[in-house]
Design an enzyme around this catalytic site. Structure first.
Site, PDB file in Angstrom:
ATOM      1  N   HIS A   1     117.478 -56.378   6.612  1.00  0.00           N
ATOM      2  CA  HIS A   1     116.873 -56.851   4.983  1.00  0.00           C
ATOM      3  C   HIS A   1     117.346 -57.513   3.921  1.00  0.00           C
ATOM      4  O   HIS A   1     117.102 -58.342   3.789  1.00  0.00           O
ATOM      5  CB  HIS A   1     116.525 -55.410   4.179  1.00  0.00           C
ATOM      6  CG  HIS A   1     115.780 -53.915   4.875  1.00  0.00           C
ATOM      7  ND1 HIS A   1     114.610 -54.785   5.329  1.00  0.00           N
ATOM      8  CD2 HIS A   1     115.863 -52.968   5.319  1.00  0.00           C
ATOM      9  CE1 HIS A   1     113.883 -53.412   6.301  1.00  0.00           C
ATOM     10  NE2 HIS A   1     115.233 -52.284   5.310  1.00  0.00           N
TER      11      HIS A   1
ATOM     12  N   ASP B   1     109.411 -52.952  10.906  1.00  0.00           N
ATOM     13  CA  ASP B   1     110.164 -52.103  10.633  1.00  0.00           C
ATOM     14  C   ASP B   1     109.311 -50.000  10.471  1.00  0.00           C
ATOM     15  O   ASP B   1     109.107 -49.559  11.484  1.00  0.00           O
ATOM     16  CB  ASP B   1     110.519 -52.070   9.115  1.00  0.00           C
ATOM     17  CG  ASP B   1     111.407 -51.560   8.082  1.00  0.00           C
ATOM     18  OD1 ASP B   1     111.796 -50.059   9.182  1.00  0.00           O
ATOM     19  OD2 ASP B   1     112.284 -51.820   7.610  1.00  0.00           O
TER      20      ASP B   1
HETATM   21  C1  NGQ Z   1     115.110 -45.904   7.470  1.00  0.00           C
HETATM   22  N1  NGQ Z   1     113.809 -47.122   6.176  1.00  0.00           N
HETATM   23  O1  NGQ Z   1     116.279 -45.360   8.848  1.00  0.00           O
HETATM   24  O2  NGQ Z   1     113.863 -45.398   8.376  1.00  0.00           O
HETATM   25  C2  NGQ Z   1     115.300 -46.526   7.167  1.00  0.00           C
HETATM   26  C3  NGQ Z   1     115.229 -44.758   5.810  1.00  0.00           C
HETATM   27  C4  NGQ Z   1     117.300 -44.834   4.550  1.00  0.00           C
HETATM   28  C5  NGQ Z   1     114.384 -48.299   6.116  1.00  0.00           C
HETATM   29  N2  NGQ Z   1     114.859 -48.395   5.353  1.00  0.00           N
HETATM   30  C6  NGQ Z   1     115.822 -44.527   5.608  1.00  0.00           C
HETATM   31  N3  NGQ Z   1     113.352 -49.463   5.711  1.00  0.00           N
HETATM   32  O3  NGQ Z   1     117.566 -45.995   4.963  1.00  0.00           O
HETATM   33  O4  NGQ Z   1     118.128 -43.861   4.621  1.00  0.00           O
HETATM   34 ZN    ZN Z   2     115.025 -49.429   9.353  1.00  0.00          ZN
END
Ligand code: NGQ
Ligand code: ZN
Length: 451
Positions: free
Chosen positions: A268, A319
């Protein structure tokens, strides 16, 4: 040795005509010969390109796509989405994981991807207990990759805390948690599940929120040559919390405490200052951009123009898989830059087609982030290739840069006719070779889940 040929192919020096290709039994390109007389007896494609790698996937989230669009009582954001994602987790079994990942990987292949980096953190049973094989879930992901033929870089995730400063477990996250020591055992156990010559094992500290500085140092000491992936600087609140904890922003903290180099991929990085952008670009690390998910979650817009001018490396991930199409991701990335800068062709190199600049950057960044010898049609590289369907209306009458621009900016996923991953011919005539069976299993799973 298998032979095929293309009227036009994108080689390291640019477009070449009448290219004969030999694929070795090891899945690597044995020879790539431009300007060769075409042989009427050999399978012939209109346009062949190196196929990209998808550098960021949480496969299970494919099944959540479309289920998080109802507005809550207050404003919705990344954090409320995350609660819904956590609510979804307790239901998923290892069988489900394999079914979802197989469906996803077939879809990714149909859009043109030849490989995926799976940022895998759903490790344990719903009550937080480890499975008898602690790497059971990793094995399911590997099975899905093998079934579909998609290349895999498996990135088992270290997740030990629920917030900066070592905040203890949050119940939504119990399926992810491991101490650093247990994580290293899981990491080693995951290796046993990788069988193909082009499979890779890397590691992924989830984020600076999810590991302490000590955990991070412990696990990184076990990583020899990467790849190492980490979520960093995605959300404003994450940056604020990191500042409150350490006095530094996430990218600043990482650059200050670790040797960030080509082994690293920062996922990101939508929230970087200009100083961080310049400093990170210099390290040779890849920015792992996930344009449709970042838009979907309201993350913010990557500092793309400055990164591009600084020669920063980047690649594409899908993602959360609300989008699964390489062309759409590249388009979204460029469009977000156009919208903030009120310009066109922002990420193009001077006098180059926009899609050519985007596509070749994503090829190189993706290959580097997966630790995969791909992204080039050259002898010795994996035979990761994609063929475009010149008969598709969006591509008709076009070739070279114009054809690529039309696919990326105005085409659809059925512009792709064939995909090879390390020589495995997994998409033919626009369809994954096992599409029907995989989609039937997935549909049955979804009906059951939503019943
Ligand atoms: C994830 N997703 O690990 O799936 C994360 C959400 C987090 C994104 N960051 C959970 N887009 O970051 O704590
Ligand atoms: Zn992720």
């Amino acid at each position: 040795m298998r032979k095929l040929q293309a009227k036009s192919a994108l080689l390291p020096d640019g477009w070449a005509r009448n290219v004969r290709i030999e694929i070795g039994t090891d899945g690597r390109l044995a020879s790539v010969m431009p300007e060769s007389p075409l042989d009427a007896a050999v399978e012939t494609y209109h346009t062949l390109l190196p196929a990209p790698s998808n550098l960021h996937s949480h496969a299970f989230q494919r099944a959540l796509a479309g289920l998080t669009e109802v507005r809550g009582p207050g404003d919705d954001d990344f954090w409320s989405w995350r609660e819904r994602m956590y609510d979804f987790l307790p239901r998923l079994t290892p069988e489900d994981m394999e079914i979802i990942a197989a469906q996803l990987y077939a879809e990714l292949a149909e859009s043109g991807f030849a490989a995926v980096a799976e940022f895998h953190y759903l490790h344990h049973q719903a009550d937080g207990m480890a499975y008898a094989d602690i790497a059971e879930m990793a094995g399911r992901i590997s099975s899905a990759a093998t079934q579909t033929g998609l290349g895999l870089t498996l990135l088992p995730v270290a997740y030990a805390r629920s917030g900066f400063g070592g905040a203890p477990a949050n119940s939504g996250q119990i399926r992810f948690f491991n101490t650093a020591k247990d994580f290293l055992a899981l990491w080693e156990a995951s290796r046993v599940h990788l069988h193909r010559a082009d499979d890779h094992l890397g590691m992924a500290p989830h984020s600076l929120r999810a590991v302490t500085p000590d955990d991070l140092s412990t696990i990184l000491a076990a990583s020899h040559d990467g790849p190492i992936h980490i979520h960093a600087a995605e959300q404003v609140r994450e940056v604020e919390d990191c500042l409150a904890w350490s006095g530094q922003r996430p990218v600043e903290w990482l650059l200050d405490h670790h040797d960030i180099n080509e082994c690293w991929c920062l996922i990101h990085a939508t929230q970087m200052t200009e100083t961080e952008t310049a400093a990170l670009a210099k390290t040779g690390a890849v920015a792992g951009l996930c344009p449709t998910t970042e838009a979907d979650l309201g993350d913010g817009i990557f500092n793309g123009r400055q990164w591009h001018a600084a020669g920063g490396k980047w690649g594409i991930g899908t993602d959360s898989h609300i989008g699964t199409d390489i062309a759409v991701e590249l388009r979204q990335l460029e469009w977000s830059q156009r919208l903030i800068h009120k310009q066109r062709t922002v990420l193009a190199n001077p006098m180059q087609s926009n899609a050519m600049s985007l596509y070749t950057s994503a090829l190189q960044g993706g290959a580097q982030a997966l630790g995969r010898q791909s992204g080039r049609m050259e002898a010795g590289y994996w035979a990761d290739m994609v063929a475009l369907d010149a008969g598709h209306p969006a591509l008709a009458g076009k070739s070279g840069d114009t054809l690529l621009d039309s696919w990326v900016f105005a085409g659809s996923r059925n512009c792709v006719s064939d995909v090879w991953s390390a020589g495995r011919h997994i998409v033919k005539d626009g369809q994954h070779i096992d599409r029907t069976e995989i989609a039937q299993r997935y549909a049955a799973f979804m009906r059951h889940l939503l019943a």
